[in-house]
Structures are given as structure tokens and as C-alpha cells.
Design an enzyme around this catalytic site. Structure first.
Site, PDB file in Angstrom:
ATOM      1  N   GLU A 431       0.846  -1.187   0.000  1.00 41.39           N
ATOM      2  CA  GLU A 431       0.000   0.000   0.000  1.00 41.39           C
ATOM      3  C   GLU A 431       0.884   1.241   0.000  1.00 41.39           C
ATOM      4  OE1 GLU A 431      -2.359   0.182   3.555  1.00 41.39           O
ATOM      5  OE2 GLU A 431      -3.078   2.205   3.143  1.00 41.39           O
ATOM      6  N   ASP A 504      -1.137  -1.217   5.676  1.00 42.27           N
ATOM      7  CA  ASP A 504      -1.080  -0.683   7.033  1.00 42.27           C
ATOM      8  C   ASP A 504      -2.110  -1.392   7.902  1.00 42.27           C
ATOM      9  OD1 ASP A 504       0.788   1.142   6.229  1.00 42.27           O
ATOM     10  OD2 ASP A 504      -0.646   2.785   5.938  1.00 42.27           O
ATOM     11  N   ASP A 506      -4.472  -0.410   9.672  1.00 42.51           N
ATOM     12  CA  ASP A 506      -5.555   0.499  10.064  1.00 42.51           C
ATOM     13  C   ASP A 506      -6.774   0.233   9.180  1.00 42.51           C
ATOM     14  OD1 ASP A 506      -4.876   1.516   7.616  1.00 42.51           O
ATOM     15  OD2 ASP A 506      -4.075   3.415   8.359  1.00 42.51           O
ATOM     16  N   ASP A 508      -8.086   1.887   6.674  1.00 43.40           N
ATOM     17  CA  ASP A 508      -7.820   2.034   5.244  1.00 43.40           C
ATOM     18  C   ASP A 508      -7.112   0.792   4.703  1.00 43.40           C
ATOM     19  OD1 ASP A 508      -8.999   4.338   4.580  1.00 43.40           O
ATOM     20  OD2 ASP A 508      -7.157   5.544   4.380  1.00 43.40           O
TER      21      ASP A 508
END
Ligand code: TSJ
Length: 648
Positions: A431, A504, A506, A508
């Protein structure tokens, strides 16, 4: 009753028992795999399996599973009832021993075919050890027998008789301990999917799942067993011929097969089971099946002069468009597995028995169904022709040594691996460009390639294949993997032995992960089925301390792990929290997330084919209302749930 619980003092047996259950509480993952949602539901399967075994032995036709409002779950069967008689050396009722000692199962049963779904073969005692309470009621010999454990398996109500009854069966109700599990909320959908799979395999046994929290209820009962399983799987296909069903027994190995071909389908779907447990990695029964089908089709084609001078058909040519379910019941003493898990059957006998059985029966079937046989061989020859043409085109492209258009697009995005040993190469889909840069300098240049992704990938659930192919990110990904897409995808041609999604930790990142998984699920499913798709697990923390100008440190993957790490590093520790991959330097990213020796990877699997299909559609489809509801109910991105399966 008094005579049943005349124990007054502690014996060696009591102490042994106490230590056993304490051990389970100290290291729950050793017994149930993990303490996340997977582990939580292991408790359920463990109990349900006993009821299933009883039904398999011919006692009881209905099993009721209820999720109660207090967060407990109960399982009721109509079997003989767990034995309550006094065990000689320990002076305990058999039922009490069953719930308080590890690995006691075998001692109390003389079953021939037992299911053993628990990865670690754990007993009812494990469920008891990990519960706030475990309440056992047994209807047997005209009496209602009852006993109760609390707080990790402590006997609080010894065996007593509550009254009389005409019923027989066992009722177990337990409430998982929130001190052990990261979540103690049972998932109705997860339970239904598992139960439905069992119901397909256990012809005629009725399973009822009730969710008292939300007033939901469903029944699964399939008189036609795996035939109905197959028709459910093939519901949206264009079948070629009927479902073919064979059953037989040889040397005490019982076998059932359901087989169907479909037009316009180029994938091969084989679900195999041994003693009602899915053997995800196949094994001897699956190999025997494939060999039998291949020989039957080739012999038939040859005898009827249908190949017309063409080469023999390869197994893969014969299995395009095939969906099959294989279910074997193997006596306990003959069952063997390959590897540490129970995902691959090893019993050598199963290979020859299944091979001969399928060869004989499929040959007979082909001779009895000429029209189907001719259609099938035509389809196989088409596959063969396509395979030979594809191979030729590839060889030509290679010898011309020219880069195709798509390969040129990727060359400036992809950082390739140096090795041409495809099976050992790994592709990291990363990402963001910045993390891509870090990964590029941190990686093992020989075997690891990096493909950075910009922004959110397209949602392939809601766009057509054409639009997906025009999308630059996916076009690059497809040509990078180099094994085709959709119907033409062939995992054996993948340029990478492992494709690893690295995002990541998180929301997103989780969203990007879901979008990529959706793409792989729809367009490269065999990559998942072959176990080549993974999700990287970057750590959330680094705990460190400087001692004599040297830095001691350790990574931590979640909050529980963080507490452990703090203890290990000792007083004076400092904590870095990583909000994304970009916050690590190249060496940190390498050693924590990319180095095969130290990283943690999750293998993506399709645990339950029916549920996976449903989930992807609900989660990624156009109906935003269903989707929002589903996400609210089911998505917990802090946790890896059954969509994936832990490996290291
Ligand atoms: F209900 C349940 F699913 F929760 C459950 C059922 C849970 C557990 C731990 C066990 C059982 C269970 C066990 N149902 N039925 C039995 N049967 C026996 O244990 C049994 C009964 C009779 C005899 C016999 O030889 O007479 C032998 C066995 C093993």
C-alpha cells in the site's frame, strides 16, 4: 444423589485434573489454535462433534444448537446420553471425568468412525476449562442427571438426579470466559455455515440453529447428503449432465462421491472429506479419485476412437469444469494424515481403493450414458487443444524474447526479483509508494519483488470484467503474476510461489485488503485454493531499551503481546507505535514483516465455500444497506477471523 458423590477428600486424581485444566487456561492456543473468533468457535465444534459422533453411531437424528441471551451456547442431542456410571479407579462418574480430564475421549467410546474436527483433537474438557460455566444435563435410563462446573472447570454441583424422564440425550450449555477470548460473541453465520457443511455430510440428521439474541432460527437436513451439497455449489452453473453419485465400501472404508460437470466453467472444484472433516489439502483419496477419473476417460475415449489420433488427455484437461465432493469414512486405526495439521489424508490404502472404485464405476457410467460421454470427451479435447495452443504461444513469446505491451507497463512499477525460480519467489503488493520504497530497499533482492499500489483498488464486485481489465492497477497485477485471469487463470503458471498483500494495520489498510481479496476471489480463486495468497502482518509496536550502549528490542503484534514484550524488555522500556508501514525503516520492515524466518503471515483460505461466496457478495455488492448491516455485525479489523487462517 448422596451415593453418587460420596467424595470427601482430595485424591491424586483430583490434583492431576486440576493441573490439566489449569494448563489449558495457561496456553489456550495450544488446544484451540487461537483465542480470537476462530478459537471461540472451536469450543462449539468440539461439543457439537460429540453429538455428531453419537448420531453417526446411529443414535439420535436431531441436534439443536442454541445461542442464548446471556452469551452462552447449548447443544442438545437425542443420543444415548453420556454415561454416568462410576469410574473404578478415580471414584468419579464417567461424565465428570470426560469434562475434567484431557484426552479422555477414547477411554469411554468404542466408536469405529469418529469425526475429529478439532485441529488439536481436544476434548470437551477444553471447552469446560475455558468457560465461566458449563452445565451438563443427561437424560438416560429414565433419569434426568445433572452436574455443573464453574470458573474454568471447577465442579460446583456434583452429579445429582433431578427427576425422571422418558427422553434420552445430552444437553451441554457453556459460557466462554472473556478473560481468555478477545471476543466472546458467537457468530450466528459462522455457526450456520459450519453446521450446514456437517448436515450435508450427515445424510438425514437434522440440525437446528437458534439465535435467541435476535430471534433467528434455521434448520438443515439433507436426505440426499452430498448430492444436495453439490447441487447447492453448482446452483448458478450450466450443468452438463446430471449429478453422478457413487457409494461403496471396501476393506471397511466407506466412500461416497458426487460429481458434476458444467459448461462454460474452466475451474476444477474438488472438496474432499475424511470422517466428515474437510481435507483442504487433499491427500490419498483425492489423488486416487483423480487417477481413476483420468484413466476411465482416456480408456473410454480410446476404445470408442474419440481422440482421433490426438495425444492422451491429461488429468487437467479432464477436470476443467468438474465439481466433485468426496467423502470417506475411515476406521480410526487406519486414519493417517500428512504434515502436522489434519488437512491432508495420508492413508495409503485410500489411494488404491478409491482409484479402483472410481475407475470401475465411472467407466460403467460412461458406457451407460453415451451422450454424456461423447459431450464430456469433446469438452476434454477442447481443453487439451487450448492447453497446447497456450503453451505454444508462450514458448513463442519467450523465444522471441520480446516484452509484451502489458509487461512494459509494469516494468516501471514493479521491482522484480532476480531469481527465475518462480516457486520460491514472493510478490509483495504494498500500500502506497512510500512504503513501497522502504520495502524495495529492505527486501531480499533475490526472491522478493515489490509492487506498490496507489490509492484504493477498484471494487471488482460491482464492475464488469472489461472495466477491471482496463484498470491500470489490476492490469499490472495480472501481468506481474503472469498466470492469466478469470477462466484462463492457471495457478501453476504463477511467477510467484507466494503473493503477499502488505497494508497498514488500520481501517484504510483493511479496506484495501478486502478490495484485493475480492479481486483474487473472483479472478484468481485457484491461487487461494492452492494456498499461494497471504496477508503480511506488520507489528503494531516496537519495545526497546538501551543497555550499555546497546539496544535491546522486540516487536509486538497486539496489545496482549505488547504487555509480554514490556515484561521481557524490563523496567525502563520505551514503546514505538507504528501507525503504518511507512513509519518503519527498511531494516525494521524486513525483519518484522518480510523476512521469512521472523515474520508472521496469514494464509488466505476459503474456509467454507458457500459462506465465502455469500460474504463477498454481501460485503462488496451494490446493496449498500445489506452491506452496512453486514459490516456492523461482522467486521472486526483488529482481529483476523475465519476469512483467513493463521500459519506462522
Ligand atoms: F450434546 C452435546 F453435543 F453437547 C454433547 C453430546 C456433548 C458431549 C461432550 C457429548 C455428547 C454425547 C455423548 N452425546 N452422546 C454421547 N454418547 C456417549 O458418550 C455414549 C453413550 C453410550 C455409550 C454406551 O456404550 O452405552 C457410549 C458412549 C460414548
Amino acid at each position: 444423589m448422596a451415593e453418587n458423590n460420596a467424595k470427601t477428600s482430595y485424591t491424586a486424581a483430583d490434583i492431576e485434573i486440576l493441573e490439566g485444566l489449569t494448563g489449558v487456561r495457561k496456553r489456550p492456543a495450544m488446544y484451540i489454535g487461537s483465542t480470537n473468533l476462530n478459537g471461540l468457535h472451536h469450543l462449539v465444534w468440539e461439543i457439537v462433534d460429540n453429538a455428531v459422533d453419537e448420531a453417526l453411531s446411529g443414535y439420535g437424528k436431531t441436534i439443536v444448537i442454541t445461542i442464548h441471551k446471556d452469551g452462552s451456547l447449548s447443544v442438545l442431542d437425542e443420543g444415548r446420553g453420556i454415561p454416568v456410571d462410576m469410574h473404578k479407579s478415580t471414584h468419579m462418574p464417567a461424565v465428570q471425568l470426560i469434562f475434567s480430564t484431557l484426552h479422555s475421549g477414547g477411554k469411554f467410546s468404542n466408536k469405529v468412525y469418529t469425526s475429529s474436527a478439532g485441529l488439536h483433537g481436544v476434548g470437551s474438557a477444553v471447552t469446560n476449562a475455558l468457560s465461566l460455566y458449563c452445565d451438563v444435563t443427561i437424560f438416560r435410563d429414565g433419569k434426568i442427571n445433572h452436574l455443573r462446573f464453574e470458573d474454568g472447570g471447577k465442579l460446583v454441583t456434583p452429579l445429582e438426579v433431578l427427576g425422571t424422564t422418558k427422553k434420552h440425550g445430552s444437553l451441554i450449555r457453556f459460557k466462554p470466559d472473556p478473560k481468555i477470548f478477545s471476543s466472546v460473541e458467537f457468530k450466528y453465520d459462522t455457526i450456520c455455515a459450519h453446521v450446514q457443511e456437517s448436515a450435508f455430510l450427515l445424510k438425514g440428521v437434522k440440525f437446528i440453529v437458534i439465535d435467541e439474541r435476535e430471534g433467528k432460527k434455521v434448520e438443515y437436513c439433507y436426505e440426499e447428503g452430498i448430492k444436495e451439497y453439490l447441487s447447492t455449489l453448482n446452483a448458478n452453473k450450466t450443468p452438463m449432465g446430471d449429478i453422478i453419485f457413487f457409494e461403496g465400501e471396501e476393506s471397511s472404508i466407506k466412500m461416497e462421491f458426487a460429481i458434476q460437470y458444467a459448461y462454460k466453467d474452466y475451474s476444477e472444484t474438488i472438496y474432499s472429506y475424511a470422517n466428515n472433516v474437510r481435507t483442504r489439502d487433499g491427500g490419498t483419496h483425492e489423488s486416487g479419485f483423480k487417477a481413476g477419473i483420468t484413466k476411465a476417460v482416456n480408456d473410454y475415449a480410446e476404445e470408442n476412437n474419440l481422440l482421433k489420433g490426438k495425444a492422451k488427455l491429461e488429468g487437467g484437461d479432464i477436470r476443467e469444469g468438474l465439481t466433485a465432493i468426496i467423502s470417506l469414512k475411515i476406521p480410526e486405526q487406519k486414519i493417517e494424515y500428512e504434515g502436522q495439521t489434519k488437512h491432508k489424508l495420508g492413508t495409503p490404502e485410500a489411494l488404491t481403493i478409491v482409484n479402483n472404485f472410481i475407475y470401475t464405476n465411472f467407466t460403467y457410467y460412461l458406457n451407460e450414458h453415451k451422450e454424456f460421454a461423447v459431450n464430456l470427451i469433446r469438452k476434454c479435447v477442447d481443453s487439451q487443444t487450448a492447453r497446447i495452443a497456450a503453451r505454444k504461444a508462450k514458448d513463442e513469446a519467450r523465444s522471441n524474447n520480446k516484452k509484451s505491451k502489458s509487461e512494459m507497463i509494469l516494468s516501471d512499477k514493479l521491482t522484480p526479483a532476480q531469481s527465475k525460480d518462480y516457486d520460491h519467489n514472493e510478490l509483495f503488493i504494498v500500500e502506497g509508494d512510500s512504503a513501497g520504497g522502504t520495502a524495495k530497499s529492505g527486501r531480499d533482492k533475490i526472491h522478493q519483488a515489490i509492487l506498490p499500489l496507489r490509492g484504493k483498488p477498484l471494487n471488482t464486485e460491482v464492475v464488469t470484467k472489461d472495466r477491471m481489465l482496463k484498470n491500470e492497477e489490476f492490469a499490472t497485477l495480472i501481468s506481474t503474476i503472469g498466470a492469466g485471469v478469470g477462466e484462463d487463470f492457471n495457478p501453476d503458471n504463477s511467477h510467484y510461489g507466494k503473493v503477499i498483500i502488505m497494508t497498514d494495520a488500520d481501517t484504510d489498510g483493511a479496506h484495501i485488503q478486502t478490495l484485493l481479496l475480492t479481486f483474487f476471489y473472483h479472478y484468481m480463486k485457484p491461487l487461494i485454493l492452492k494456498g499461494k495468497l497471504f496477508v503480511a502482518m506488520p507489528p503494531l509496536y516496537r519495545v526497546w531499551k538501551e543497555v550499555n550502549h546497546k539496544i535491546n528490542y522486540r516487536y509486538a503484534w497486539d496489545d496482549v503481546d505488547l504487555e509480554k514484550a514490556k515484561k521481557e524488555i524490563g523496567p525502563g522500556y520505551k514503546v514505538n507505535r507504528y501507525k503504518g508501514l511507512g513509519e518503519m525503516n527498511d531494516f525494521q520492515l524486513w525483519e518484522s514483516t518480510m523476512n521469512p524466518k521472523t515474520r508472521q503471515l496469514l494464509k488466505v483460505s476459503i474456509e467454507d465455500p458457500l459462506l465465502a461466496e455469500q460474504r463477498v457478495n454481501v460485503l462488496m455488492g451494490n446493496d449498500t444497506q445489506i452491506r452496512r448491516k453486514w459490516v456492523e455485525e461482522n467486521v472486526n479489523f483488529n482481529e483476523v477471523d475465519s476469512f483467513m487462517d493463521e500459519v506462522k
